[in-house]
Design an enzyme around this catalytic site. Structure first.
Site, PDB file in Angstrom:
ATOM      1  N   GLU A 130      30.355  -7.902  -3.375  1.00 30.57           N
ATOM      2  CA  GLU A 130      30.371  -9.014  -4.330  1.00 30.57           C
ATOM      3  C   GLU A 130      30.621  -8.499  -5.736  1.00 30.57           C
ATOM      4  OE1 GLU A 130      27.653 -12.322  -3.784  1.00 30.57           O
ATOM      5  OE2 GLU A 130      27.049 -12.108  -5.869  1.00 30.57           O
TER       6      GLU A 130
ATOM      7  N   THR B  72      31.754 -14.169  -7.846  1.00 26.51           N
ATOM      8  CA  THR B  72      30.794 -15.200  -8.251  1.00 26.51           C
ATOM      9  C   THR B  72      31.389 -16.120  -9.320  1.00 26.51           C
ATOM     10  OG1 THR B  72      29.794 -13.940 -10.050  1.00 26.51           O
ATOM     11  CG2 THR B  72      28.867 -13.598  -7.867  1.00 26.51           C
TER      12      THR B  72
ATOM     13  N   HIS C 212      33.396 -18.120  -5.008  1.00 25.04           N
ATOM     14  CA  HIS C 212      32.223 -18.978  -5.143  1.00 25.04           C
ATOM     15  C   HIS C 212      32.621 -20.216  -5.961  1.00 25.04           C
ATOM     16  CE1 HIS C 212      29.099 -15.490  -4.672  1.00 25.04           C
ATOM     17  NE2 HIS C 212      30.169 -15.288  -3.929  1.00 25.04           N
TER      18      HIS C 212
ATOM     19  N   GLY D 206      24.266 -23.376  -7.835  1.00 22.45           N
ATOM     20  CA  GLY D 206      24.321 -22.549  -9.039  1.00 22.45           C
ATOM     21  C   GLY D 206      22.982 -22.485  -9.733  1.00 22.45           C
TER      22      GLY D 206
ATOM     23  N   LYS E  84      22.604 -27.583   5.105  1.00 23.30           N
ATOM     24  CA  LYS E  84      23.842 -26.940   4.618  1.00 23.30           C
ATOM     25  C   LYS E  84      24.788 -26.678   5.785  1.00 23.30           C
ATOM     26  CE  LYS E  84      21.581 -24.291   0.939  1.00 23.30           C
ATOM     27  NZ  LYS E  84      21.638 -23.160   0.040  1.00 23.30           N
TER      28      LYS E  84
ATOM     29  N   GLN F 116      20.103 -14.034  -0.193  1.00 28.33           N
ATOM     30  CA  GLN F 116      19.635 -13.444  -1.450  1.00 28.33           C
ATOM     31  C   GLN F 116      19.254 -11.991  -1.165  1.00 28.33           C
ATOM     32  OE1 GLN F 116      19.671 -13.029  -4.475  1.00 28.33           O
ATOM     33  NE2 GLN F 116      18.630 -14.876  -5.208  1.00 28.33           N
TER      34      GLN F 116
HETATM   35  P1  FAD Z   1      20.736 -25.472  -3.010  1.00 32.93           P
HETATM   36  O1  FAD Z   1      21.201 -25.245  -1.627  1.00 32.93           O
HETATM   37  O2  FAD Z   1      21.004 -26.798  -3.607  1.00 32.93           O
HETATM   38  O3  FAD Z   1      19.160 -25.177  -3.019  1.00 32.93           O
HETATM   39  C1  FAD Z   1      18.388 -25.268  -4.215  1.00 32.93           C
HETATM   40  C2  FAD Z   1      17.011 -25.828  -3.863  1.00 32.93           C
HETATM   41  O4  FAD Z   1      17.153 -27.160  -3.360  1.00 32.93           O
HETATM   42  C3  FAD Z   1      16.291 -25.063  -2.757  1.00 32.93           C
HETATM   43  O5  FAD Z   1      14.943 -25.065  -3.057  1.00 32.93           O
HETATM   44  C4  FAD Z   1      16.589 -25.834  -1.494  1.00 32.93           C
HETATM   45  O6  FAD Z   1      15.574 -25.724  -0.505  1.00 32.93           O
HETATM   46  C5  FAD Z   1      16.692 -27.269  -2.008  1.00 32.93           C
HETATM   47  N1  FAD Z   1      17.725 -28.061  -1.281  1.00 32.93           N
HETATM   48  C6  FAD Z   1      18.911 -27.618  -0.777  1.00 32.93           C
HETATM   49  N2  FAD Z   1      19.594 -28.631  -0.214  1.00 32.93           N
HETATM   50  C7  FAD Z   1      18.830 -29.732  -0.370  1.00 32.93           C
HETATM   51  C8  FAD Z   1      19.012 -31.082  -0.013  1.00 32.93           C
HETATM   52  N3  FAD Z   1      20.121 -31.501   0.592  1.00 32.93           N
HETATM   53  N4  FAD Z   1      18.035 -31.968  -0.345  1.00 32.93           N
HETATM   54  C9  FAD Z   1      16.910 -31.566  -0.992  1.00 32.93           C
HETATM   55  N5  FAD Z   1      16.685 -30.276  -1.352  1.00 32.93           N
HETATM   56  C10 FAD Z   1      17.633 -29.383  -1.054  1.00 32.93           C
HETATM   57  N6  FAD Z   1      24.527 -18.631  -8.711  1.00 32.93           N
HETATM   58  C11 FAD Z   1      25.550 -18.887  -9.556  1.00 32.93           C
HETATM   59  O7  FAD Z   1      25.362 -19.520 -10.591  1.00 32.93           O
HETATM   60  N7  FAD Z   1      26.836 -18.442  -9.255  1.00 32.93           N
HETATM   61  C12 FAD Z   1      27.128 -17.746  -8.116  1.00 32.93           C
HETATM   62  O8  FAD Z   1      28.275 -17.393  -7.873  1.00 32.93           O
HETATM   63  C13 FAD Z   1      26.043 -17.470  -7.208  1.00 32.93           C
HETATM   64  N8  FAD Z   1      26.259 -16.790  -6.053  1.00 32.93           N
HETATM   65  C14 FAD Z   1      25.228 -16.603  -5.172  1.00 32.93           C
HETATM   66  C15 FAD Z   1      25.465 -15.972  -3.940  1.00 32.93           C
HETATM   67  C16 FAD Z   1      24.455 -15.770  -3.025  1.00 32.93           C
HETATM   68  C17 FAD Z   1      24.741 -15.076  -1.714  1.00 32.93           C
HETATM   69  C18 FAD Z   1      23.121 -16.221  -3.331  1.00 32.93           C
HETATM   70  C19 FAD Z   1      22.006 -16.001  -2.366  1.00 32.93           C
HETATM   71  C20 FAD Z   1      22.872 -16.854  -4.540  1.00 32.93           C
HETATM   72  C21 FAD Z   1      23.911 -17.055  -5.472  1.00 32.93           C
HETATM   73  N9  FAD Z   1      23.698 -17.709  -6.691  1.00 32.93           N
HETATM   74  C22 FAD Z   1      24.741 -17.942  -7.551  1.00 32.93           C
HETATM   75  C23 FAD Z   1      22.352 -18.177  -7.054  1.00 32.93           C
HETATM   76  C24 FAD Z   1      22.125 -19.651  -6.616  1.00 32.93           C
HETATM   77  O9  FAD Z   1      23.067 -20.488  -7.200  1.00 32.93           O
HETATM   78  C25 FAD Z   1      20.728 -20.049  -7.019  1.00 32.93           C
HETATM   79  O10 FAD Z   1      19.801 -19.432  -6.183  1.00 32.93           O
HETATM   80  C26 FAD Z   1      20.479 -21.551  -7.115  1.00 32.93           C
HETATM   81  O11 FAD Z   1      19.190 -21.730  -7.710  1.00 32.93           O
HETATM   82  C27 FAD Z   1      20.490 -22.270  -5.785  1.00 32.93           C
HETATM   83  O12 FAD Z   1      21.753 -22.388  -5.272  1.00 32.93           O
HETATM   84  P2  FAD Z   1      21.960 -22.960  -3.790  1.00 32.93           P
HETATM   85  O13 FAD Z   1      23.383 -23.123  -3.554  1.00 32.93           O
HETATM   86  O14 FAD Z   1      21.172 -22.199  -2.811  1.00 32.93           O
HETATM   87  O15 FAD Z   1      21.285 -24.400  -4.004  1.00 32.93           O
END
Ligand code: FAD
Length: 290
Positions: free
Chosen positions: A16, A48, A77, A108, A164, A175
């Site tokens: 990454e 990212t 991403h 994000g 998802k 993570q």
């Molecule tokens: P979500 O899937 O929306 O989850 C966020 C929270 O909401 C969680 O607590 C989850 O349990 C809850 N949730 C999820 N879906 C639902 C639903 N449908 N209804 C109700 N609650 C729900 N950040 C960046 O800004 N840019 C990047 O390029 C980036 N790359 C990453 C790559 C990886 C492999 C990882 C692990 C993380 C990355 N992140 C990045 C960080 C990530 O964006 C953060 O951790 C962010 O806070 C959550 O993103 P998510 O897509 O998991 O969100």
């Protein structure tokens, strides 16, 4: 090539990188890093995207270089959060035009000061995944071995992970973590509730003791006592610390592979040396088991 297709045939090695904040010189440096990473034969390189798609143009440019310049599968991403649908469309169309097939779909991180209005259009990665469906990307999503920091319980986080997959995620990347037992727990629980998609562990070698607090604050990742002790003893000796950090990551990787992980995703932080150090230490494992 689609990442789910690769995963159906073999273990994946992936790296990454992130778009540099500064100008052309830094960007050029990243492109040279990508050239160096190519020599390690990764199955894909991910790039990212800033929260709310803040640097989406750079993401397209870098993904284009990975895919069409270096000839490696790119995983771009895309972040939802406060992005307007038109911005997501612009990024998705530009990626499609460049022939990018794989997208990691994320909400994000919330930038400081954005809280109130943060999730106006795409409150979760699931909303973005559904919106992106017509573009026909192979979608991946993030997951959290120690639970997402905002989630009320691990189980609730797992249920959201399942949402998802239902919304289109064909694979997950975790993570970063330093205690493999959290990954095994996540995979076990995910399978128990019917999540079938491959879950690729994300590993970031910890070679700089200054990063310990940052990692804890940003990702909530626990550092096992034995490893922490080693770091504390040798914190002021950077060469020894590097050796410990790389070897600890190698220990994690070999344990993960032995227990059936579908691949390894290395957070290399734009530093080709990180990937080179790890790959040179596991050359035969890569040759025979990937
Ligand atoms: P979500 O899937 O929306 O989850 C966020 C929270 O909401 C969680 O607590 C989850 O349990 C809850 N949730 C999820 N879906 C639902 C639903 N449908 N209804 C109700 N609650 C729900 N950040 C960046 O800004 N840019 C990047 O390029 C980036 N790359 C990453 C790559 C990886 C492999 C990882 C692990 C993380 C990355 N992140 C990045 C960080 C990530 O964006 C953060 O951790 C962010 O806070 C959550 O993103 P998510 O897509 O998991 O969100």
């Amino acid at each position: 090539m689609r990442i789910d297709e690769i995963l159906s045939k073999k273990r994946t090695l992936s790296f990454e990188v992130f778009p540099p904040k500064k100008g052309a010189e830094e960007l050029d440096k990243l492109l040279r890093t990508i050239d160096a990473l190519k020599a390690l034969s990764p199955d894909f390189i991910s790039v990212t995207c800033g929260a709310g798609g803040s640097n989406a143009k750079n993401v397209v440019q870098i993904a284009d270089y990975i895919q069409n310049g270096a000839g490696i599968n790119a995983l771009a991403h895309i972040t939802g959060g406060p992005s307007a649908p038109a911005d997501v469309d612009a990024a998705a169309k530009a990626l499609r035009q460049k022939g990018i097939e794989n997208v990691l779909c994320l909400r994000g991180d919330r930038p400081v000061g954005y809280e109130a209005d943060y999730c106006r259009y795409f409150p979760h990665a699931t909303d973005l995944a559904e919106y992106l469906a017509p573009y026909g990307f192979t979608l991946g999503a993030a997951c959290y071995p120690e639970g997402h920091p905002e989630c009320e319980s691990l189980y609730a986080d797992l249920v959201n992970m399942k949402k998802k997959e239902k919304a289109g995620a064909k694979f997950f990347i975790t993570q970063l973590f330093y205690d493999n037992s959290y990954y095994y727990r996540l995979v076990g629980e995910a399978r128990r509730i019917g999540i079938a998609a491959p879950i690729i562990p994300g590993i970031m070698p910890l070679v700089n003791p200054k990063n310990i607090r940052r990692i804890k604050e940003m990702c909530g990742s626990a550092i096992p006592l034995e490893f922490r002790n080693m770091i504390e003893i040798y914190a002021s000796r950077s060469a020894v610390m590097e050796e410990i950090g790389y070897n600890y990551a190698v220990y994690q990787i070999i344990d993960l592979i032995a227990k059936g992980a579908p691949g390894i995703h290395l957070y290399v932080m734009n530093n080709a040396r990180t990937a080179q150090e790890i790959c040179s230490r596991i050359g035969r494992v890569l040759h025979e088991l990937f």
